[in-house]
Design a protein around this motif. Sequence first.
Motif, short mmCIF file in Angstrom:
data_model
loop_
_atom_site.label_atom_id
_atom_site.label_comp_id
_atom_site.label_asym_id
_atom_site.label_seq_id
_atom_site.Cartn_x
_atom_site.Cartn_y
_atom_site.Cartn_z
N SER A 1 0.85 -1.19 0.00
CA SER A 1 0.00 0.00 0.00
C SER A 1 0.88 1.24 0.00
N PHE A 2 0.66 2.10 -0.96
CA PHE A 2 1.51 3.27 -1.07
C PHE A 2 0.81 4.51 -0.55
N ILE A 3 1.60 5.41 -0.02
CA ILE A 3 1.09 6.70 0.39
C ILE A 3 0.93 7.59 -0.84
N ARG A 4 -0.19 8.27 -0.90
CA ARG A 4 -0.38 9.32 -1.92
C ARG A 4 -1.05 10.47 -1.21
N ASP A 5 -0.25 11.45 -0.84
CA ASP A 5 -0.76 12.47 0.06
C ASP A 5 -0.35 13.88 -0.37
N ASP A 6 -1.34 14.65 -0.75
CA ASP A 6 -1.17 16.07 -1.08
C ASP A 6 -0.26 16.79 -0.11
N LEU A 7 -0.54 16.56 1.19
CA LEU A 7 0.17 17.32 2.22
C LEU A 7 1.66 17.01 2.22
N LEU A 8 2.00 15.74 1.97
CA LEU A 8 3.41 15.37 1.95
C LEU A 8 4.12 16.00 0.76
N VAL A 9 3.41 16.11 -0.34
CA VAL A 9 3.99 16.80 -1.50
C VAL A 9 4.34 18.24 -1.12
N LYS A 10 3.44 18.87 -0.39
CA LYS A 10 3.66 20.26 0.03
C LYS A 10 4.85 20.38 0.97
N VAL A 11 4.96 19.43 1.89
CA VAL A 11 6.08 19.47 2.84
C VAL A 11 7.40 19.17 2.14
N GLN A 12 7.36 18.29 1.15
CA GLN A 12 8.58 18.02 0.37
C GLN A 12 9.15 19.32 -0.20
N ARG B 1 -1.55 24.37 6.79
CA ARG B 1 -1.98 23.07 6.26
C ARG B 1 -1.74 21.96 7.28
N ARG C 1 -4.55 19.49 9.13
CA ARG C 1 -4.48 18.03 9.05
C ARG C 1 -4.40 17.40 10.43
N ASN D 1 -0.22 10.38 11.76
CA ASN D 1 -0.47 11.64 11.06
C ASN D 1 -0.39 12.83 12.00
N PHE E 1 5.94 10.00 -0.30
CA PHE E 1 4.86 10.98 -0.38
C PHE E 1 4.00 10.81 -1.63
N TRP E 2 4.47 10.06 -2.58
CA TRP E 2 3.63 9.77 -3.74
C TRP E 2 4.17 8.54 -4.44
N PHE F 1 -0.29 25.69 -5.24
CA PHE F 1 -0.82 24.39 -4.80
C PHE F 1 -0.79 24.29 -3.27
N THR F 2 0.29 24.77 -2.69
CA THR F 2 0.44 24.71 -1.23
C THR F 2 -0.63 25.53 -0.51
N ALA G 1 -5.26 20.85 1.72
CA ALA G 1 -4.86 19.51 1.31
C ALA G 1 -6.02 18.55 1.48
N SER H 1 -5.87 12.23 3.27
CA SER H 1 -5.31 11.06 2.59
C SER H 1 -5.96 9.80 3.16
N GLY I 1 12.77 19.63 3.72
CA GLY I 1 11.53 19.05 3.18
C GLY I 1 11.62 17.54 3.00
N PRO I 2 12.60 17.07 2.23
CA PRO I 2 12.71 15.62 2.00
C PRO I 2 12.96 14.85 3.29
N THR J 1 9.47 14.48 5.01
CA THR J 1 8.59 13.49 4.36
C THR J 1 9.12 12.07 4.60
N ARG K 1 7.98 10.81 7.85
CA ARG K 1 6.59 10.33 7.80
C ARG K 1 6.53 8.93 7.21
#
Lengths: 189, 189
Positions: free
Chosen positions: A90-101, A114, A118, A168, B32-33, B82-83, B87, B90, B153-154, B157, B160
């Motif tokens: 199961s993979f994570i797909r999370d808007d918020l993590l993209v933003k934190v990246q 944000r 959350r 989370n 994160f994705w 986007f940020t 969000a 998830s 950032g990285p 994530t 997480r």
Amino acid sequence: MALRHAVLAALLDEELSGYQLTKAFDLGVANFWHAQPQQLYAELTRLEQDGLVTGREVVQDNRPNKRLFRVTDAGLAELEHFTALAAKPSFIRDDLLVKVQAADHVDTETLIARLTERSAFAQAKIDLFGRLLHTMRGDRTEEEFLRHGERIGPYLTCLRGLAFEHGNRDWCERAAAVLRERQGAHVRN
Amino acid sequence: MALRHAVLAALLDEELSGYQLTKAFDLGVANFWHAQPQQLYAELTRLEQDGLVTGREVVQDNRPNKRLFRVTDAGLAELEHFTALAAKPSFIRDDLLVKVQAADHVDTETLIARLTERSAFAQAKIDLFGRLLHTMRGDRTEEEFLRHGERIGPYLTCLRGLAFEHGNRDWCERAAAVLRERQGAHVRN
DNA sequence: TGTTACATGTAAATCGTTACATGATTGA
DNA sequence: TCAATCATGTAACGATTTACATGTAACA
């Protein structure tokens, strides 16, 4: 195609209408699968066509009539077969993590907002799952319930959901704290 | 449409080819994705058309030529925009949890096998993420790195992702232990 | 000589989200 | 009377997965 198996698993305990299923998928079931009402109605139709569930019309006076579905033997066999297959990771797909990246390249205030949102959302789910778990085990302790309870599947999945939301919340708090401290340090310099 | 933002976020640190991106999405970015190579190649094409990334051809002697992409100012602005949006929550969508939900209706041995597989997978990711984190912070402590590091950032994530896989592993172990004990009790009765 | 890594795609099928649509009843 | 709940869908669109496709070079 695991949505169909998620629906079958959700229908194991009780007969439900499409509408009730959508409610279940908003609450407890959302621990192991998430789906829109439209998907559920469509999937129920397909499952009935394939003979994995049967529906029966329930006439109601006050409310619109509804169709209650239950899993057939063929449905149970399908679930058994599904369980034997290797589970996909199961993979994570999370808007918020993209933003934190992108944290070091976007506005910090916005990002903290944000994370705070959350965190509150996660806390609400923590509270909900706590109540659900309590309802399921009654006055037994968790150990006692898991040892001798008659139906532990939903309890175990709810425990996973709870741990996920704890993860989370804690991570959001930590990340927000880190960003706040760096912001403060930057301002002072 | 968050895949495009995930790609932008992944390209912030370095110029990457489509192929290198697919590797990144197998490793750290998978925190994160998650996306297939086919999606990434297609998304890079769209991003370039929209002016959010630019590619430059790199001629190679030994290997096939490749195109390295970097984020443009417009791409950065898009990430910023986007940020600012709320969000989306998830949701978990996990084959394995569907199987556990049906725990009381399917074969226990099989289910324990699935849980054991997943636990091992999670442990492998824990090890990987531990190494990635160490690489990012070098010889600094985590506290020190998060306070003064130039690119956190990285790191955040990845933290997480690490917590998520810890949650996976611990829950799998617990669920398997519960099922094993119930199985033993049943056999003895 | 065969497998792995490098490098990039197209096409079809499936899955998931968003928007639109309808209509009754309950409670504030 | 207005919003919320009950109850069930269709249609369009967007995202994701799976299958197919191609070719070079390094390494064992």
